[in-house]
Design an enzyme around this catalytic site. Structure first.
Site, short mmCIF file in Angstrom:
data_model
loop_
_atom_site.label_atom_id
_atom_site.label_comp_id
_atom_site.label_asym_id
_atom_site.label_seq_id
_atom_site.Cartn_x
_atom_site.Cartn_y
_atom_site.Cartn_z
N HIS A 88 0.84 -1.20 0.00
CA HIS A 88 0.00 0.00 0.00
C HIS A 88 0.87 1.25 0.00
O HIS A 88 1.86 1.30 0.73
CB HIS A 88 -0.88 0.05 1.26
CG HIS A 88 -1.94 -1.00 1.27
ND1 HIS A 88 -1.78 -2.20 1.92
CD2 HIS A 88 -3.16 -1.05 0.69
CE1 HIS A 88 -2.87 -2.94 1.74
NE2 HIS A 88 -3.71 -2.27 1.00
N ARG B 161 -10.26 1.38 -10.45
CA ARG B 161 -11.10 0.36 -9.79
C ARG B 161 -12.18 -0.14 -10.76
O ARG B 161 -12.48 -1.32 -10.80
CB ARG B 161 -11.78 0.95 -8.54
CG ARG B 161 -10.82 1.29 -7.40
CD ARG B 161 -11.62 1.85 -6.25
NE ARG B 161 -10.82 2.32 -5.13
CZ ARG B 161 -10.47 1.57 -4.08
NH1 ARG B 161 -10.83 0.32 -4.01
NH2 ARG B 161 -9.77 2.10 -3.09
N GLN C 26 -13.26 3.99 -2.78
CA GLN C 26 -14.02 2.78 -3.11
C GLN C 26 -15.39 3.14 -3.66
O GLN C 26 -16.04 4.06 -3.17
CB GLN C 26 -14.24 1.94 -1.84
CG GLN C 26 -13.21 0.87 -1.65
CD GLN C 26 -13.21 0.35 -0.22
OE1 GLN C 26 -14.08 0.66 0.59
NE2 GLN C 26 -12.19 -0.43 0.08
N LYS D 119 -14.11 23.07 -22.12
CA LYS D 119 -14.89 23.13 -23.37
C LYS D 119 -14.20 23.96 -24.46
O LYS D 119 -14.40 23.72 -25.64
CB LYS D 119 -16.28 23.70 -23.10
CG LYS D 119 -17.23 22.70 -22.45
CD LYS D 119 -18.60 23.33 -22.27
CE LYS D 119 -19.64 22.29 -21.97
NZ LYS D 119 -20.99 22.82 -21.93
N ASN E 25 -18.33 20.05 -26.69
CA ASN E 25 -18.69 19.26 -25.51
C ASN E 25 -18.55 17.76 -25.78
O ASN E 25 -18.88 16.95 -24.93
CB ASN E 25 -20.10 19.60 -25.01
CG ASN E 25 -21.17 19.01 -25.88
OD1 ASN E 25 -20.94 18.66 -27.03
ND2 ASN E 25 -22.38 18.89 -25.34
N ALA F 189 -24.85 34.53 -21.51
CA ALA F 189 -23.88 34.65 -22.61
C ALA F 189 -22.68 33.75 -22.33
O ALA F 189 -21.57 34.00 -22.80
CB ALA F 189 -23.44 36.10 -22.77
N GLY G 248 -21.15 29.53 -22.02
CA GLY G 248 -20.93 28.46 -23.00
C GLY G 248 -22.22 27.93 -23.60
O GLY G 248 -22.35 27.82 -24.83
N TYR H 59 -31.31 21.93 -15.25
CA TYR H 59 -32.07 20.68 -15.09
C TYR H 59 -31.97 20.08 -13.68
O TYR H 59 -32.57 19.05 -13.41
CB TYR H 59 -31.64 19.64 -16.14
CG TYR H 59 -30.17 19.29 -16.12
CD1 TYR H 59 -29.27 20.02 -16.88
CD2 TYR H 59 -29.70 18.25 -15.33
CE1 TYR H 59 -27.93 19.72 -16.86
CE2 TYR H 59 -28.36 17.94 -15.31
CZ TYR H 59 -27.48 18.68 -16.08
OH TYR H 59 -26.14 18.38 -16.04
P1 NAP Z 1 -21.23 29.47 -17.93
O1 NAP Z 1 -20.49 29.42 -19.21
O2 NAP Z 1 -20.48 29.55 -16.66
O3 NAP Z 1 -22.25 30.71 -18.01
C1 NAP Z 1 -23.03 31.07 -16.89
C2 NAP Z 1 -24.06 32.13 -17.30
O4 NAP Z 1 -24.90 32.37 -16.19
C3 NAP Z 1 -23.42 33.47 -17.67
O5 NAP Z 1 -24.20 34.11 -18.65
C4 NAP Z 1 -23.51 34.23 -16.32
O6 NAP Z 1 -23.51 35.61 -16.46
C5 NAP Z 1 -24.85 33.76 -15.84
N1 NAP Z 1 -25.00 33.91 -14.40
C6 NAP Z 1 -24.40 33.19 -13.43
N2 NAP Z 1 -24.80 33.61 -12.22
C7 NAP Z 1 -25.69 34.63 -12.43
C8 NAP Z 1 -26.44 35.46 -11.57
N3 NAP Z 1 -26.38 35.33 -10.24
N4 NAP Z 1 -27.25 36.39 -12.14
C9 NAP Z 1 -27.33 36.52 -13.48
N5 NAP Z 1 -26.63 35.76 -14.34
C10 NAP Z 1 -25.82 34.81 -13.82
O7 NAP Z 1 -22.17 28.18 -17.78
P2 NAP Z 1 -22.91 27.36 -18.96
O8 NAP Z 1 -22.07 26.21 -19.35
O9 NAP Z 1 -23.34 28.31 -20.00
O10 NAP Z 1 -24.16 26.77 -18.15
C11 NAP Z 1 -25.22 27.59 -17.69
C12 NAP Z 1 -26.30 26.71 -17.05
O11 NAP Z 1 -26.85 25.85 -18.03
C13 NAP Z 1 -25.80 25.79 -15.94
O12 NAP Z 1 -26.75 25.73 -14.93
C14 NAP Z 1 -25.68 24.45 -16.63
O13 NAP Z 1 -25.84 23.36 -15.72
C15 NAP Z 1 -26.82 24.51 -17.59
N6 NAP Z 1 -26.63 23.67 -18.78
C16 NAP Z 1 -27.63 22.82 -19.10
C17 NAP Z 1 -27.51 22.02 -20.21
C18 NAP Z 1 -28.62 21.07 -20.56
O14 NAP Z 1 -28.36 20.16 -21.35
N7 NAP Z 1 -29.81 21.24 -20.04
C19 NAP Z 1 -26.37 22.09 -21.01
C20 NAP Z 1 -25.36 22.99 -20.67
C21 NAP Z 1 -25.52 23.78 -19.55
P3 NAP Z 1 -22.13 36.45 -16.48
O15 NAP Z 1 -21.64 36.36 -17.90
O16 NAP Z 1 -22.51 37.79 -16.07
O17 NAP Z 1 -21.20 35.77 -15.52
#
Ligand code: NAP
Length: 481
Positions: free
Chosen positions: A112, A174, A199, A279, A300, A339, A341, A426
């Site tokens: 170990h 594992r 584990q 990403k 992605n 705005a 990803g 979601y």
């Molecule tokens: P990201 O690139 O980090 O972008 C986050 C976004 O949310 C930005 O526009 C950010 O604004 C805004 N934001 C965060 N906190 C905020 C607040 N308190 N007030 C106002 N705006 C806020 O994340 P992402 O990858 O785009 O994902 C965004 C969400 O989508 C996540 O919850 C993720 O789980 C979900 N998602 C879902 C799917 C699906 O298949 N259903 C796929 C991808 C992502 P700023 O630019 O001002 O920071």
């Protein structure tokens, strides 16, 4: 095929008998005797239905035994009277003791390392071989995902050994044990009752990862990101592989250096899902990027085609497919909030479909840049009340409302009128935004719809086969309920 050994601490006679029953899915059971001073070995070992390994570890070997070395050996001797199949002894204990105890049971000699995974494990194996054990067990600690590779290489060179890494990063080794030829993997009975870090439970291994179906021909897929622990992708992709009778497994890769990871794991794996923070950064290490992913500026999904890595973005098509289950898109006025990803992927898809898009975002400059890249309107988030007027569809592509901040919403309830609301968050299944919209008689599309659609596209890219979307949805709903 690798055997699953269920391992647990034997503390009382009744608890050990109960736990032996719970281990019915395992091939063997390891009884950890570290705290078993008061256990009736005759009673428990007469109840065994599987081959039993006994082991007792002190603190230096990651265990809980607190007595002297003499007391530890005496405890093992006491249990040996009732004929367990194996005794597991540490590689550094007194050779005379090894000689004496091996007369009573088959011998596992284990090494170990609780700090790291040294590169020169061949030397360790060679030293242990001199003791002529029935089985060799090498257990190290993975600090980085790449440490698992050292173990895979060791397994390739030495058949008939058990080897894996401990720690969160060691979970991969594992799970992949049967693919690289480890004789055994160890599993706990419950999440909160581990005998070593990292584990998985017996249930996770057999039900989520289909461990009993894995073999040397199994193709490996996974999620690369950081963090990855809470991802539901292993659950849905592994269940889909099983349903479609595809010999493949999907694991989590917590990656800090994406370039290093892709170089090192490229030869072992067939494809990846990619999540935050890789990403964008992963793109420059791929051989080819699909047109719309290039336009979005993020991927992605990565598919390994004969050693060449191809990047895709299935968030875009996933969101569009989810929307199209409820509405036509062409000429619809759509307000996209966010705005980041996901918003970039959705905006690109909406533009291709001929929507009239307005983008708003907390950070106005990011909304402006995204609007410029796809040629559409943008507005500050502070003007939401006015911007909402006349929109046909509103999409929340921010993380507002996501667990644990489930009481938050990006749009005040009173503004939700006669509009289709799509929330891409979601977790939870029904966000506050969705509940408010439903209460105001608005049509809604839940984040799970996009999640399933993007995962299904990913599955198709990985395997060339149609994904079982209903099964995927059922599993996600069960998990989030
Ligand atoms: P990201 O690139 O980090 O972008 C986050 C976004 O949310 C930005 O526009 C950010 O604004 C805004 N934001 C965060 N906190 C905020 C607040 N308190 N007030 C106002 N705006 C806020 O994340 P992402 O990858 O785009 O994902 C965004 C969400 O989508 C996540 O919850 C993720 O789980 C979900 N998602 C879902 C799917 C699906 O298949 N259903 C796929 C991808 C992502 P700023 O630019 O001002 O920071």
């Amino acid at each position: 095929m690798a055997l699953i050994c269920a391992t647990f601490f034997s503390k009382t006679t009744q608890q050990t008998i109960r736990d032996l029953k719970k281990a019915s899915n395992a091939d063997l059971v390891e009884l950890r005797l570290d705290e078993a001073e008061r256990v009736n070995f005759q009673k428990i070992l007469s109840k065994k239905t599987k081959p039993v390994i006994i082991a007792c570890r002190d603190k230096t070997n990651g265990g809980r035994f607190q007595g002297t070395e003499e007391q530890r050996i005496n405890l093992l001797k006491k249990a040996l009277r009732y004929k367990p199949k194996y005794i597991d002894l540490e590689s550094d204990i007194d050779k005379e003791i090894i000689k004496e105890l091996r007369k009573k049971a088959k011998l596992i000699i284990s090494y170990h390392n609780f700090k790291n995974t040294p590169k020169n494990l061949e030397k360790t194996v060679a030293e242990i071989k001199k003791l002529k054990p029935d089985m060799i067990k090498i257990v190290t600690t993975a600090n980085e995902i790449e440490d698992n590779l050292t173990i895979f290489n060791l397994l390739k060179k030495n058949n008939k050994i058990t080897a894996f890494c401990m720690g969160e990063q060691g979970k991969t080794s594992r799970i992949l044990a049967p693919i690289f030829g480890s004789l055994m993997t160890y599993a706990s009975l419950e999440k909160n009752n581990l005998t070593a870090e990292g584990q998985l439970t017996l249930n996770e291994l057999t039900k989520v990862y289909n461990f009993n179906n894995l073999n040397k021909k199994t193709r490996i897929y996974g999620l690369i990101g950081n963090p990855v622990e809470h991802s539901m992708s292993p659950l849905i992709h592994n269940a889909s592989f099983k349903k479609q009778k595809i010999n493949a497994v999907y694991v989590l890769f917590k990656v800090s250096n994406v370039k290093f990871f892709l170089n090192n794991f490229k030869n072992l794996t067939e494809g990846f899902s990619v999540t935050i923070p890789h990403k964008i950064t992963a793109m420059k290490h791929l051989n080819c990027i699909e047109k719309s992913a290039k336009k979005i500026g993020a991927i992605n999904t990565v598919v390994n085609k004969k050693g060449k890595l191809y990047g895709y973005n299935t968030d875009c098509i996933g969101a569009i497919k989810a929307l199209e289950t409820k509405t036509r898109i062409r000429n619809k006025k759509i307000l996209l909030i966010g705005a980041g990803g996901a918003a970039k992927a959705i905006a690109t898809g909406l533009k291709n479909k001929g929507a009239k898009i307005t983008i708003t975002n907390r950070t106005l400059n990011k909304a402006k840049a995204l609007a410029k890249s796809i040629t559409c309107d943008y507005k500050p988030l502070s003007a939401l009340k006015e911007t909402i007027k006349g929109q046909d569809i509103i999409i929340n592509a921010t993380s507002v409302g996501m667990y644990p901040g489930i009481k938050k919403t990006i749009i005040p309830k009173q503004l939700l009128k006669k509009v289709l609301i799509m929330d891409i968050v979601y977790n939870p299944l029904r966000t506050k935004l969705i509940k408010d919209a439903e209460n105001n008689n608005c049509k809604t599309i839940l984040g799970i719809e996009m999640f399933i659609e993007q995962a299904a596209e990913q599955f198709k890219l990985f395997t060339g086969k149609k994904a079982p979307k209903q099964l995927m949805r059922k599993l996600v709903e069960q998990q989030l309920r």
